[in-house]
Write a protein that holds these residues in place. Structure first.
Motif, short mmCIF file in Angstrom:
data_model
loop_
_atom_site.label_atom_id
_atom_site.label_comp_id
_atom_site.label_asym_id
_atom_site.label_seq_id
_atom_site.Cartn_x
_atom_site.Cartn_y
_atom_site.Cartn_z
N ALA A 160 1.15 -0.32 -8.77
CA ALA A 160 1.08 0.20 -7.41
C ALA A 160 1.36 -0.90 -6.38
O ALA A 160 2.04 -0.67 -5.38
N THR A 161 0.87 -2.11 -6.64
CA THR A 161 1.13 -3.23 -5.73
C THR A 161 2.60 -3.61 -5.74
O THR A 161 3.19 -3.93 -4.70
N HIS A 162 3.22 -3.55 -6.92
CA HIS A 162 4.66 -3.83 -7.00
C HIS A 162 5.45 -2.83 -6.17
O HIS A 162 6.39 -3.19 -5.45
N GLU A 163 5.07 -1.54 -6.25
CA GLU A 163 5.75 -0.52 -5.45
C GLU A 163 5.57 -0.79 -3.97
O GLU A 163 6.51 -0.64 -3.18
N TYR A 164 4.34 -1.20 -3.60
CA TYR A 164 4.08 -1.48 -2.18
C TYR A 164 4.93 -2.65 -1.69
O TYR A 164 5.59 -2.57 -0.65
N VAL A 165 4.90 -3.77 -2.44
CA VAL A 165 5.62 -4.97 -2.02
C VAL A 165 7.12 -4.72 -1.99
O VAL A 165 7.83 -5.20 -1.10
N GLU A 166 7.60 -3.93 -2.93
CA GLU A 166 9.03 -3.64 -2.99
C GLU A 166 9.51 -2.89 -1.75
O GLU A 166 10.63 -3.11 -1.26
N HIS A 167 8.67 -2.02 -1.21
CA HIS A 167 9.06 -1.21 -0.06
C HIS A 167 8.65 -1.83 1.28
O HIS A 167 9.32 -1.61 2.29
N HIS A 168 7.56 -2.58 1.31
CA HIS A 168 7.00 -3.04 2.59
C HIS A 168 6.85 -4.55 2.70
O HIS A 168 6.53 -5.04 3.79
N GLY A 169 7.06 -5.29 1.61
CA GLY A 169 6.76 -6.72 1.64
C GLY A 169 5.29 -6.96 1.34
O GLY A 169 4.49 -6.02 1.31
#
Length: 234
Positions: free
Chosen positions: A100-109
Motif C-alpha cells: 500500500a505504501t508503494h502504491e501511495y509513493v508511486e502516485h503521490h511521492g
C-alpha cells in the motif's frame, strides 16, 4: 466495593443491583451512559499537503457475506482530509502496508510522516525486544526518510477513524450495487470513492513530498520473497 464493605464491616447483605439503584437515587453513583465523555485536546491539521498521512486498517464485512471478511488499508492526508490510497488485504500485515505504501509513493511521492496507531506492524510493545523498539515496517520508513508517529489513542487519529466509518457506509453500498463480491475486483470502486470525496483546502498551498519508489519496491520484493520462504518451510 460498597456492597463488599457493607458485608465486611456491618454484616448487611444487599443485592448488588438494589444497592446500585439506591446509590443512583441518592446521587452517589452515576451510570455509565450518563457520565460525561472524556474531553481530548484537538490536534490541529498540518499545513502542507503530503506533510502527514494518517494510515489505518479497517476490519469489516466489506462484501456483506459475499466473500470473506477482510481489511481495508486507508491512507488519508491530514491537511486536506483527502483519501490518498485504499487497498483491500486479507490481513493487516507489514507486507500489505509495504504494498500500500508503494502504491501511495508511486502516485503521490513520499510524505514527511505517517501517523498510525500502535499496531504490531508499527510499534514494538516488548521492552526487551532485540529490535531497539523499531518494527520491520518502521525500519523501511526510516531508510526512506519517512517519520513514523504512533498515536497514543484512537481519538488522536480521528480523521482516519471517521473516514473508516464513512467508507463502511458508502463503499459497502457501492460494491453491492456493482455486484462486486471478490477481493480482487474492488479497485474500480475504490477509485470511484476516491474521486467523490472532496478534500479540504490546506492552510498553505504547498506540498511536502519526495520520491523513493525504486527503494521501496526493492523492500517490497524482498519481503515477498521472505514470506514465500517461510510458507514453503512450513
Amino acid at each position: 466495593m460498597a456492597r463488599e464493605k457493607l458485608i465486611e464491616r456491618h454484616g448487611i447483605k444487599i443485592g448488588l443491583e438494589t444497592l446500585r439503584q439506591w446509590m443512583i437515587a441518592d446521587g452517589l453513583w452515576v451510570p455509565h451512559f450518563k457520565r460525561k465523555p472524556r474531553v481530548y485536546q484537538p490536534r490541529h491539521r498540518r499545513d502542507c499537503y503530503g506533510e502527514l498521512i494518517q494510515i489505518d486498517g479497517s476490519h469489516h464485512d466489506w462484501f456483506e457475506g459475499r466473500s470473506n471478511k477482510c481489511c481495508l488499508l486507508v491512507f488519508i492526508d491530514d491537511a486536506t482530509g483527502k483519501l490518498m490510497n485504499l487497498r483491500f488485504s486479507e490481513t493487516e500485515s507489514a507486507f500489505d502496508y509495504m504494498v500500500a505504501t508503494h502504491e501511495y509513493v508511486e502516485h503521490h511521492g513520499n510524505p514527511t510522516a505517517f501517523y498510525s496507531d500502535r499496531h504490531a506492524v508499527f510499534h514494538v510493545s516488548k521492552r526487551d525486544a532485540e529490535t531497539n523498539r523499531v518494527t520491520q515496517f518502521g525500519r523501511v520508513l526510516r531508510d526512506l526518510n519517512i517519520e513514523l508517529i504512533c498515536a497514543n489513542s484512537s481519538q488522536a487519529k480521528g480523521r482516519v477513524e471517521r473516514a473508516n466509518k464513512t467508507l463502511q457506509h458508502r463503499l459497502v453500498k457501492e460494491m453491492r450495487l456493482q455486484h462486486i463480491d471478490k477481493l480482487m475486483r474492488g479497485s474500480p470502486t475504490l477509485s470511484l470513492i476516491l474521486t467523490h470525496i472532496l478534500p479540504k483546502q490546506p492552510n498553505i498551498l504547498k506540498t511536502c513530498i519526495g520520491h523513493y519508489v525504486n527503494r521501496l519496491m526493492s523492500y517490497t520484493i524482498f519481503l515477498r520473497g521472505k514470506s514465500q520462504e517461510n510458507y514453503q518451510s512450513h
